[in-house]
Motif scaffolding. Sequence first.
Motif, PDB file in Angstrom:
ATOM      1  N   CYS A 100       0.827  -1.213   0.000  1.00 11.48           N
ATOM      2  CA  CYS A 100       0.000   0.000   0.000  1.00 11.48           C
ATOM      3  C   CYS A 100       0.859   1.261   0.000  1.00 11.48           C
ATOM      4  N   THR A 130      -6.369  -2.349  -5.029  1.00 11.72           N
ATOM      5  CA  THR A 130      -7.413  -1.686  -4.262  1.00 11.72           C
ATOM      6  C   THR A 130      -7.665  -2.493  -2.991  1.00 11.72           C
ATOM      7  N   ARG A 132     -10.454  -4.400  -0.432  1.00 15.70           N
ATOM      8  CA  ARG A 132     -11.791  -4.957  -0.340  1.00 15.70           C
ATOM      9  C   ARG A 132     -12.025  -5.494   1.064  1.00 15.70           C
ATOM     10  N   ALA A 139     -15.398  -3.998  -2.772  1.00 14.43           N
ATOM     11  CA  ALA A 139     -14.371  -2.960  -2.701  1.00 14.43           C
ATOM     12  C   ALA A 139     -14.765  -1.928  -1.652  1.00 14.43           C
ATOM     13  N   THR A 141     -13.527   1.878   0.406  1.00 11.64           N
ATOM     14  CA  THR A 141     -12.676   3.054   0.595  1.00 11.64           C
ATOM     15  C   THR A 141     -13.000   3.646   1.963  1.00 11.64           C
ATOM     16  N   ARG A 292      -6.766  -4.599  -9.494  1.00 10.31           N
ATOM     17  CA  ARG A 292      -7.563  -3.659 -10.275  1.00 10.31           C
ATOM     18  C   ARG A 292      -7.884  -4.202 -11.664  1.00 10.31           C
ATOM     19  N   ASP A 295     -10.032  -8.135 -10.339  1.00 12.12           N
ATOM     20  CA  ASP A 295     -10.758  -8.174  -9.060  1.00 12.12           C
ATOM     21  C   ASP A 295     -10.415  -9.394  -8.213  1.00 12.12           C
TER      22      ASP A 295
END
Length: 314
Positions: A100, A130, A132, A139, A141, A292, A295
Amino acid sequence: MDPNNTPDETRAAVNPVAATLDLLGDRLTLALLGHAFVSGTTRFTRWLELTGAPPSVLTDRLNSLAEAGVLERSPQSAGSDRHDYLLTELGNATWPILVCIWGWQREWTPEGAWQPDLVHTACGHRGPATIRCGACGTAVTGADTDIEMDAEAIWTVTSGARRRSSRGPARGAAGADMQFNAVMEAIGDRWSGAITGLALAGTRRFGRFRSALDISPTTLTDRLARLCAVEILERPAGSEREYRLTPRGRALFGVFVFLIRWSMQAFPQVPGPLQVLHRDCGNLLRPELQCRGCDGPVNRESARIESIVPRPHA
């Protein structure tokens, strides 16, 4: 010392998030782990070549990682007084944190082109992953989560905070792929880490930061100014006491949720001051990396890290 094998009164004094920031919120420590993951480095002499760190400083960091259970010493040969330093299960659990950080620096810093490249071997996609939710698979955020804070415990994240000696570039450090300079402004000391974490949890007002952290106005003003200077926070027009995360700051969500997750793994018997809940499914967020491109899940078995080596000019 393993905090889970210490007396109850000692464990009670440990703040998992604070201990995690102290250990991993360090440029040289991240560089050591990065080289272990990217090139399989295990030997003191090789880390010395790669980082350019003074031997005494390198010894200190390796000892700290060994004492924390992140690395383990293994004799290079029978009867040898020289050791390899091997990643433990807890050490391997830092992998998504590094992924990350590299992904954030790749997308949000001038040195991004030189950050190690994440390759999902299942589909061949290259680039940052991303996040999840491990419970429901969707997913996620920062906008999809709620962060619950123990108001009484959160200030202990900064209690006894120490200024780190390696916020800036180390003497003779290797290339930009292992510098970690930009992210150090967010996690390089407990104050900055706590403020960024509170901002991710929705804190905006100067007074709220101060009351949550029991921090002096001078210190808080200094850290907020630093975070604004590196465009992690911003002050909305016309507001003197409000601070909001920029897109660059919000993109640190993955770094922080994996740091919190790692603190729970490192200190399983010690309740932490922060819990991240996935609003859609109502579960405690168990973050996972997701490709990305397809998935699919991204982990050490399904992906590899490739170091970017600058080519000499012709």
